[in-house]
Design a protein around this motif. Structure first.
Motif, short mmCIF file in Angstrom:
data_model
loop_
_atom_site.label_atom_id
_atom_site.label_comp_id
_atom_site.label_asym_id
_atom_site.label_seq_id
_atom_site.Cartn_x
_atom_site.Cartn_y
_atom_site.Cartn_z
N GLU A 17 44.77 36.00 37.95
CA GLU A 17 46.12 36.38 37.53
C GLU A 17 46.87 37.08 38.68
O GLU A 17 47.57 38.07 38.48
CB GLU A 17 46.08 37.27 36.29
CG GLU A 17 45.57 36.57 35.04
CD GLU A 17 46.53 35.53 34.48
OE1 GLU A 17 47.77 35.71 34.59
OE2 GLU A 17 46.04 34.53 33.93
N GLY A 18 46.67 36.56 39.90
CA GLY A 18 47.37 37.09 41.08
C GLY A 18 46.69 38.26 41.75
O GLY A 18 47.12 38.69 42.82
N ALA A 19 45.64 38.82 41.17
CA ALA A 19 44.94 39.97 41.76
C ALA A 19 43.66 39.50 42.47
O ALA A 19 42.91 38.70 41.92
CB ALA A 19 44.59 40.99 40.69
N GLU A 20 43.43 40.03 43.68
CA GLU A 20 42.22 39.71 44.41
C GLU A 20 41.05 40.51 43.85
O GLU A 20 41.16 41.71 43.61
CB GLU A 20 42.40 40.00 45.90
CG GLU A 20 43.41 39.09 46.54
CD GLU A 20 43.57 39.32 48.04
OE1 GLU A 20 42.87 40.20 48.59
OE2 GLU A 20 44.39 38.62 48.65
N VAL A 21 39.93 39.82 43.64
CA VAL A 21 38.72 40.44 43.10
C VAL A 21 37.55 39.98 43.96
O VAL A 21 37.42 38.80 44.24
CB VAL A 21 38.47 40.01 41.63
CG1 VAL A 21 37.15 40.55 41.12
CG2 VAL A 21 39.63 40.42 40.74
N ALA A 22 36.71 40.94 44.39
CA ALA A 22 35.50 40.61 45.14
C ALA A 22 34.30 41.07 44.30
O ALA A 22 34.28 42.19 43.80
CB ALA A 22 35.49 41.29 46.49
N VAL A 23 33.32 40.18 44.16
CA VAL A 23 32.11 40.50 43.40
C VAL A 23 30.93 40.34 44.36
O VAL A 23 30.70 39.26 44.89
CB VAL A 23 31.94 39.58 42.17
CG1 VAL A 23 30.76 40.03 41.33
CG2 VAL A 23 33.22 39.54 41.34
N GLU A 24 30.20 41.43 44.58
CA GLU A 24 29.08 41.46 45.53
C GLU A 24 27.77 41.07 44.84
O GLU A 24 27.71 40.99 43.61
CB GLU A 24 28.93 42.88 46.10
CG GLU A 24 30.16 43.39 46.82
CD GLU A 24 30.32 42.82 48.22
OE1 GLU A 24 29.35 42.24 48.76
OE2 GLU A 24 31.43 42.94 48.77
N THR A 25 26.71 40.92 45.62
CA THR A 25 25.38 40.65 45.11
C THR A 25 25.02 41.62 43.99
O THR A 25 25.20 42.83 44.13
CB THR A 25 24.33 40.77 46.24
OG1 THR A 25 24.58 39.76 47.21
CG2 THR A 25 22.91 40.63 45.71
N GLY A 26 24.57 41.06 42.87
CA GLY A 26 24.20 41.88 41.71
C GLY A 26 25.36 42.25 40.83
O GLY A 26 25.17 42.81 39.75
N GLY A 27 26.57 41.90 41.23
CA GLY A 27 27.76 42.23 40.45
C GLY A 27 28.10 41.14 39.44
O GLY A 27 27.70 39.98 39.58
N MET A 28 28.84 41.55 38.42
CA MET A 28 29.25 40.63 37.36
C MET A 28 30.74 40.84 37.09
O MET A 28 31.24 41.96 37.19
CB MET A 28 28.45 40.93 36.10
CG MET A 28 28.70 39.96 34.97
SD MET A 28 27.66 40.34 33.54
CE MET A 28 28.71 41.54 32.71
N TYR A 29 31.43 39.77 36.77
CA TYR A 29 32.85 39.84 36.43
C TYR A 29 33.11 38.96 35.22
O TYR A 29 32.63 37.83 35.15
CB TYR A 29 33.70 39.36 37.62
CG TYR A 29 35.17 39.53 37.39
CD1 TYR A 29 35.77 40.77 37.57
CD2 TYR A 29 35.95 38.47 36.96
CE1 TYR A 29 37.13 40.94 37.33
CE2 TYR A 29 37.30 38.63 36.73
CZ TYR A 29 37.89 39.86 36.92
OH TYR A 29 39.23 40.02 36.69
N ARG A 30 33.87 39.48 34.26
CA ARG A 30 34.25 38.70 33.09
C ARG A 30 35.68 38.24 33.26
O ARG A 30 36.59 39.04 33.42
CB ARG A 30 34.14 39.53 31.81
CG ARG A 30 34.49 38.71 30.55
CD ARG A 30 34.46 39.56 29.29
NE ARG A 30 35.41 40.65 29.33
CZ ARG A 30 36.72 40.54 28.99
NH1 ARG A 30 37.22 39.39 28.60
NH2 ARG A 30 37.50 41.59 29.05
N VAL A 31 35.88 36.93 33.24
CA VAL A 31 37.22 36.35 33.29
C VAL A 31 37.67 36.17 31.85
O VAL A 31 37.04 35.42 31.09
CB VAL A 31 37.23 34.98 34.03
CG1 VAL A 31 38.63 34.41 34.04
CG2 VAL A 31 36.67 35.13 35.44
N PRO A 32 38.73 36.85 31.44
CA PRO A 32 39.19 36.72 30.05
C PRO A 32 39.68 35.31 29.72
O PRO A 32 40.18 34.59 30.59
CB PRO A 32 40.35 37.71 29.96
CG PRO A 32 40.23 38.60 31.15
CD PRO A 32 39.53 37.80 32.20
N ALA A 33 39.54 34.92 28.49
CA ALA A 33 40.05 33.62 28.03
C ALA A 33 41.52 33.49 28.41
O ALA A 33 42.30 34.43 28.26
CB ALA A 33 39.89 33.50 26.52
N GLY A 34 41.88 32.33 28.93
CA GLY A 34 43.27 32.03 29.27
C GLY A 34 43.73 32.55 30.62
O GLY A 34 44.83 32.21 31.07
#
Length: 100
Positions: free
Chosen positions: A63-80
């Protein structure tokens, strides 16, 4: 079901960003893929998607924001949510999402 070496499974895939389903729990699929430094086109899904970096780094634009996820990290992308992989990602990624 037998034990699966997720990193070896990802390394054996024929191409980066191609995934394989390791198993299903109800309507949820657990996938693995091998990332490379190339970008992946923007997309959105009808359900949440969980991204777990086993090794390496995942560079996202959500959604236009930069996100970095490192080793062992988790990110949830919301529906839509519109999201794309930015250049520079590498390593092994596990994706948990609803089956199509």
């Amino acid at each position: 079901m037998s034990s699966i070496n997720v990193v070896e499974t990802a390394a054996a895939l024929p191409a980066a960003w191609s995934s394989c389903c390791l198993g299903q729990v109800g309507a949820t699929c657990v996938k693995v893929l091998r990332m490379d430094s190339g970008p992946v086109q923007e997309e959105a899904h009808g359900a949440d998607e969980v991204l777990l970096v086993l090794d390496g780094r995942l560079e996202l634009l959500v959604e236009g924001a930069e996100v970095a996820v490192e080793t062992g990290g988790m990110y949830r992308v919301p529906a839509g949510a519109l999201h794309a992989v930015r250049p520079g990602s590498h390593g092994t990624l596990v994706i948990v999402e609803e089956s199509a």
